[in-house]
Write an enzyme that holds these catalytic residues in place. Structure first.
Site, PDB file in Angstrom:
ATOM      1  N   GLY A  67       0.904  -1.184   0.020  1.00 37.72           N
ATOM      2  CA  GLY A  67       0.085   0.152   0.134  1.00 37.72           C
ATOM      3  C   GLY A  67       0.860   1.174  -0.014  1.00 37.72           C
ATOM      4  O   GLY A  67       1.954   1.235  -0.286  1.00 37.72           O
ATOM      5  N   SER A 100      -4.320  -2.505   0.388  1.00 35.76           N
ATOM      6  CA  SER A 100      -4.422  -1.381   0.619  1.00 35.76           C
ATOM      7  C   SER A 100      -4.387  -0.544  -0.702  1.00 35.76           C
ATOM      8  O   SER A 100      -5.295  -0.786  -1.608  1.00 35.76           O
ATOM      9  CB  SER A 100      -3.434  -0.749   1.580  1.00 35.76           C
ATOM     10  OG  SER A 100      -3.710   0.583   1.986  1.00 35.76           O
ATOM     11  N   ALA A 122      -7.501  -5.826   1.944  1.00 39.45           N
ATOM     12  CA  ALA A 122      -7.013  -5.183   3.345  1.00 39.45           C
ATOM     13  C   ALA A 122      -6.864  -3.650   2.929  1.00 39.45           C
ATOM     14  O   ALA A 122      -5.734  -3.252   2.903  1.00 39.45           O
ATOM     15  CB  ALA A 122      -5.817  -5.562   3.794  1.00 39.45           C
ATOM     16  N   PRO A 125      -8.739   2.281   5.411  1.00 37.75           N
ATOM     17  CA  PRO A 125      -7.995   3.500   5.662  1.00 37.75           C
ATOM     18  C   PRO A 125      -7.482   3.745   7.014  1.00 37.75           C
ATOM     19  O   PRO A 125      -8.222   3.677   7.649  1.00 37.75           O
ATOM     20  CB  PRO A 125      -8.767   4.628   4.865  1.00 37.75           C
ATOM     21  CG  PRO A 125     -10.177   4.257   5.388  1.00 37.75           C
ATOM     22  CD  PRO A 125     -10.253   2.687   5.159  1.00 37.75           C
ATOM     23  N   ILE A 126      -6.245   4.029   6.926  1.00 38.80           N
ATOM     24  CA  ILE A 126      -5.691   4.574   8.470  1.00 38.80           C
ATOM     25  C   ILE A 126      -4.771   5.861   8.279  1.00 38.80           C
ATOM     26  O   ILE A 126      -4.449   6.140   7.302  1.00 38.80           O
ATOM     27  CB  ILE A 126      -4.702   3.546   8.963  1.00 38.80           C
ATOM     28  CG1 ILE A 126      -3.552   3.333   7.908  1.00 38.80           C
ATOM     29  CG2 ILE A 126      -5.370   1.955   9.040  1.00 38.80           C
ATOM     30  CD1 ILE A 126      -2.224   2.435   8.206  1.00 38.80           C
ATOM     31  N   LYS A 141     -15.432   9.876   8.265  1.00 38.63           N
ATOM     32  CA  LYS A 141     -15.422  10.718   7.186  1.00 38.63           C
ATOM     33  C   LYS A 141     -14.493  10.104   6.209  1.00 38.63           C
ATOM     34  O   LYS A 141     -15.024  10.046   4.972  1.00 38.63           O
ATOM     35  CB  LYS A 141     -15.377  12.214   7.494  1.00 38.63           C
ATOM     36  CG  LYS A 141     -15.565  12.995   6.193  1.00 38.63           C
ATOM     37  CD  LYS A 141     -15.131  14.506   6.480  1.00 38.63           C
ATOM     38  CE  LYS A 141     -15.113  15.445   5.455  1.00 38.63           C
ATOM     39  NZ  LYS A 141     -14.769  16.780   5.801  1.00 38.63           N
TER      40      LYS A 141
END
Length: 448
Positions: A67, A100, A122, A125-126, A141
């Protein structure tokens, strides 16, 4: 006469042969590995440009990524969907992943293929990683935005929308067989030749710019691999957070040494180059500006310590600023959230501690040396020679030679009297490079 038409036909065939051979269908294959950064988007653009210029049948991207940056990912998806050549994302080799941002890129491509023993998904979002290494989830959001984005990619390509949404909301991951069964991907292939064989005759899941939906024709195609350029190799190293961090600090130290030792020009030149490379590397995966400011402040403290020794005060302040800046460099939200994963940050913490200790020791002992040097009386010059005691090695009549502190000096007798070889004399003055001496008192100690 009958031979002339035949010779003419042979000549025409020879002339046209290269163009016929050049018109052979071509499929380009390129490789993308590692974290998705802005440079990865540049790579995709370059690969697509090459395929378009050569009117390729398709472009296959062998993808293996955990990702990366969301902005870079969306730019890549846009480049793929605006390509006039079908782009096939192939999760390869065995053991590779398209996680990601890599999953979004795959879902935005014209066709998805996976090698055995790979995975896709997988995509939750982080924001980053906490100090203990746990994932810091993005607020609702942001999660809603990426869920809608993934849904739109799946709907546009006719792929499984339910599974696509679960990639984001439930961090779902699928094996090649599961993904094929769920209609998330189109092909499971062992290698590129197997992929070409199985994808031959398939229709792209998305329209190709200027061509609409394309039926892939891989019959008798020539495969050309796009190798990594020098910039690809360089950036692959620079975009490593640990390498970029070390380059940044070594570059700053080079500038410091250059400023403190003027005239040589090598340290500041090398330092400036390394500093620029470090900043470039940091820019590809993001960094906290506050961290850079604190590191620069630390270097200012170190310079101040070297120029105006404070018996360690500026050194302590510099080390503290350096450690805090280094920790903040890869974080946001006041340093409680980090932009890189735990494994990478653990490695960086070791580098941070080692550099901080080395800097502290260097400037601590360097500062002590500077203090001693400033307190020490000059060992050369007129003032230091006055009062020195030596022996005559050539009669002073009134001029001769004396030995003072292991060195031979031209000398003249102050009173004009003759002073014989072996007698002890004392320096009372200097005239240019000539010592003015007189006979020493009996208890004067000769300095060999």
């Amino acid at each position: 006469m009958r031979k002339e038409p035949l010779l003419l036909l042979i000549l025409i065939a020879l002339i046209l042969a290269p163009s016929v051979q050049g018109a052979k269908k071509v499929v380009y294959v390129a490789k993308v590995e590692g974290t998705i950064t802005e440079y990865t988007a540049d790579q995709f653009q370059r690969y697509i440009d090459i395929a378009e210029r050569n009117n390729a049948e398709a472009l296959i991207i062998e993808l293996n990524t955990p990702g990366g940056l969301g902005d870079a990912m969306m730019r890549i998806v846009s480049e793929i969907q605006n390509s006039s050549v079908p782009v096939i994302i192939y999760v390869y080799p065995r053991g590779a992943i398209a996680a990601s941002a890599g999953t979004y890129i795959a879902m935005g491509s014209h066709l998805i293929a996976m090698a055995p023993a790979t995975s896709i998904g997988a995509c939750e979002p982080i924001l980053g990683y906490s100090q203990n290494g746990s994932i810091v989830r993005a607020p609702e959001k942001i999660r809603n935005f990426y869920t809608a984005y993934m849904r739109s990619l799946a709907e546009e390509s006719g792929r499984n929308t339910t599974a696509a949404v679960k990639f984001v909301t439930e961090d779902l991951s699928l094996t090649p067989e599961e993904a094929l069964k769920a209609h998330v991907i189109e092909v499971v292939a062992d290698d590129v030749p197997d992929l070409l064989r199985k994808a031959n005759g398939m229709r792209t899941k998305l329209p190709v710019k200027g061509k609409g939906y394309v039926v892939l024709d891989f019959t008798d195609v020539q495969v050309r691999h796009i190798g990594n350029s020098i910039s690809d190799v360089l950036i692959s190293y620079l975009s490593n957070p640990a390498i970029a961090y070390i380059l940044l600090n070594v570059g700053i130290l080079g500038l410091i040494f250059g400023f403190l030792t003027p005239g040589w020009h090598v340290p500041e030149t090398v330092g400036a180059i390394l500093l620029v490379l470090g900043v470039v590397g940091l820019g590809y995966f993001g960094y906290n500006t506050a961290g850079v400011i604190l590191i620069i402040l630390a270097m200012i403290f170190f310079i101040a310590e070297a120029l105006t020794p404070t018996f360690g005060l500026f050194t302590v302040a510099g080390v503290a600023s350096f450690i805090m800046g280094s920790l903040l460099l890869f974080g946001k939200g006041g340093g409680s959230i980090y932009l890189i994963n735990r494994e990478t940050f653990s490695m960086l913490r070791i580098a941070i501690i080692v550099l901080a200790v080395l800097l502290g020791l260097f400037f601590l002992f360097g500062m002590t040396a500077v203090v001693r040097a400033r307190r020490r009386k000059p060992e050369t010059g007129k003032e230091e020679m006055i009062g020195a005691v030596g022996k005559v090695v050539e009669d002073l009549d009134p001029e001769g030679v004396v030995k003072v502190r292991g060195e031979l000096w031209k000398a003249v007798s102050k009173t004009g009297e003759i002073i014989r070889v072996g007698e002890t004399v004392k320096v009372t003055g200097m005239r240019g490079l000539t010592l003015i001496v007189e006979k020493a008192e009996g208890d004067a100690e000769w300095q060999e």
